[in-house]
Design a protein around this motif. Structure first.
Motif, PDB file in Angstrom:
ATOM      1  N   CYS A  37       3.903 -57.197  11.710  1.00 16.33           N
ATOM      2  CA  CYS A  37       5.131 -56.965  12.473  1.00 16.33           C
ATOM      3  C   CYS A  37       6.254 -57.872  11.967  1.00 16.33           C
ATOM      4  N   ASP A 107      16.069 -51.363  15.858  1.00 14.32           N
ATOM      5  CA  ASP A 107      14.698 -51.330  15.331  1.00 14.32           C
ATOM      6  C   ASP A 107      14.045 -52.711  15.318  1.00 14.32           C
ATOM      7  N   ARG A 110      13.417 -53.932  18.875  1.00 18.88           N
ATOM      8  CA  ARG A 110      12.340 -53.162  19.519  1.00 18.88           C
ATOM      9  C   ARG A 110      10.977 -53.673  19.077  1.00 18.88           C
ATOM     10  N   ILE A 111      10.803 -53.901  17.791  1.00 24.81           N
ATOM     11  CA  ILE A 111       9.523 -54.413  17.280  1.00 24.81           C
ATOM     12  C   ILE A 111       9.275 -55.827  17.782  1.00 24.81           C
ATOM     13  N   TRP A 114       8.126 -55.692  21.450  1.00 23.30           N
ATOM     14  CA  TRP A 114       6.754 -55.180  21.536  1.00 23.30           C
ATOM     15  C   TRP A 114       5.761 -56.214  21.029  1.00 23.30           C
ATOM     16  N   LEU A 243       3.782 -48.514  15.753  1.00 22.75           N
ATOM     17  CA  LEU A 243       4.470 -48.704  14.476  1.00 22.75           C
ATOM     18  C   LEU A 243       4.872 -47.362  13.858  1.00 22.75           C
ATOM     19  N   ALA A 246       8.030 -46.637  15.487  1.00 25.05           N
ATOM     20  CA  ALA A 246       9.051 -47.548  14.966  1.00 25.05           C
ATOM     21  C   ALA A 246       9.528 -47.087  13.591  1.00 25.05           C
ATOM     22  N   SER A 249      11.832 -44.180  13.901  1.00 21.69           N
ATOM     23  CA  SER A 249      13.166 -44.613  14.314  1.00 21.69           C
ATOM     24  C   SER A 249      13.947 -45.157  13.120  1.00 21.69           C
TER      25      SER A 249
END
Length: 389
Positions: A37, A107, A110-111, A114, A243, A246, A249
């Motif tokens: 990540c 993006d 968001r990662i 999470w 993922l 993700a 996106s």
């Protein structure tokens, strides 16, 4: 559930999931996913930087060439088409700036959110998920590992007893063919061989018993290990699923081929290009690259003698008092035969026919020191003048 292992080669056993401690590769997926990540966020941050740099380069390119076109002899439809490239580029620059902002603000964030929510840490134990999986795997594998160690010892003992029996058998065979050996010694050797055979038989029994015990426990061991492994797989499935979304996106932000504004930009550019008028362009070409161009026809050019200068092109400067030179009292009047324009501040400039005084003789580089009316003085090439008679 898979069938129990049936004795794969030793090198496969070393990396097999079923062997003691090899479950750690699965346990390590958690911290590795966490690191993945971080890598994805760093990767997309770099891509955002590329997009931002590209947008800036597009703007710089547009500004540079927009200014250049204003100084070029283009006009009419061709000029408008050329300038349309710059206006479309400015709109592209704004679009890529927007892509850069989306990669970071949407993006990446968001990662990051999470990642923080999914990978919970345990005090002094790294990630909670890794700790729980390692504990469960260890608990499931401990009875199997105990039986496996017992089997390994029985295996080693059995093979050693076989080796001893073979050695005793060889001694007995040699003793039987030795006529000089006494009966008592032969009897002792035979007894040793019989004892080795008995020990080998007992070792084999223990080995077979240990193997039976391990084999009988294998189904339960595999079931418990697979149960823990399935838990790990479920957590990994969730990570893969997230993922994937993700990445979709990120793809949506990077894919500008379906962007309506991009289509409008290139549609307008295409329309402007198609509006170019060939007759106007051909007329411009004729006047700038064809028969309509002015030209300098051949004419007589006067010859000027070459100037002697020290390579790489700079003469040594003469300073009064530092070198011995011939100074003329009053000087000698000379007349210029050719035009000369001084290339350095300490050189005279004159036109053909002009007269002035030579006050120092020619040096070894072909230069003299002269003085013009008004007190202007400096070096000049000696072969450009003649004495006035």
């Amino acid at each position: 559930m898979a069938d129990p292992p049936t004795g794969p080669p030793e090198d496969i056993n070393k990396i097999s999931f079923w062997m003691p401690g090899n479950y750690m590769r699965t346990v390590q997926r958690t911290p590795e996913s966490y690191q993945a990540c971080k890598d994805i966020m760093a990767c997309m941050k770099d891509r955002a930087h590329v997009e931002r740099q590209y947008a800036r380069q597009l703007t710089e390119w547009s500004n540079k060439w927009k200014a250049i076109t204003e100084t070029r002899p283009l006009y009419g439809s061709l000029l408008r088409a050329w300038q349309c490239f710059f206006s479309s580029t400015e709109r592209l620059s704004a679009l890529h700036t927007s892509v850069s902002q989306s990669l970071v603000s949407e993006d990446e964030e968001r990662i990051r959110s999470w990642q923080k929510e999914t990978f919970q840490r345990k005090m002094f134990c790294g990630f909670r998920e890794s700790h729980d999986l390692a504990t469960a795997f260890s608990r499931a594998q401990k009875p199997w590992e105990k039986r496996l160690k017992k089997l390994g010892k029985a295996h080693t003992a059995y093979h050693k007893s076989c080796q001893k029996e073979q050695s005793a058998q060889e001694k007995e065979n040699q003793a039987k063919h030795n006529a000089k050996l006494s009966e008592s010694k032969l009897s002792k050797i035979q007894q040793a061989r019989e004892k080795a055979t008995q020990e080998r038989s007992k070792a084999r029994d223990r080995y077979e018993k240990a193997l039976e015990e391990a084999t009988g426990f294998a189904p339960r061991y595999m079931e418990e290990m697979e149960s823990v492994f399935d838990q790990s797989q479920e957590e990994e499935r969730k990570r893969i699923s997230f993922l994937k979304q993700a990445f979709l996106s990120i793809h949506r932000h990077l894919d500008i081929t379906n962007n309506e504004s991009i289509k409008a930009v290139y549609s307008e550019l295409h329309h402007t290009i198609m509006s170019i008028s060939e007759p106007d362009d051909l007329r411009w070409w004729k006047n700038n690259h064809g028969p309509g161009m002015p030209t300098d026809w051949p004419k007589l050019e006067e010859w000027n003698p070459p100037i002697k200068k020290q390579k790489p092109g700079k003469k040594p400067k003469i300073h009064r008092g530092t070198e011995e030179k011939v100074v003329m009292i009053g000087g000698v009047r000379v007349r210029a035969m050719y035009n000369y324009t001084g290339e350095e501040p300490d050189e005279l400039s004159f036109k053909a026919g002009e007269e002035f005084l030579k006050v120092e003789e020619e040096d070894d580089q072909g230069w003299c020191w002269g003085v013009k009316e008004g007190g202007v003085q400096g070096f000049y090439p000696a072969n450009y003048v003649l004495p006035v008679k």
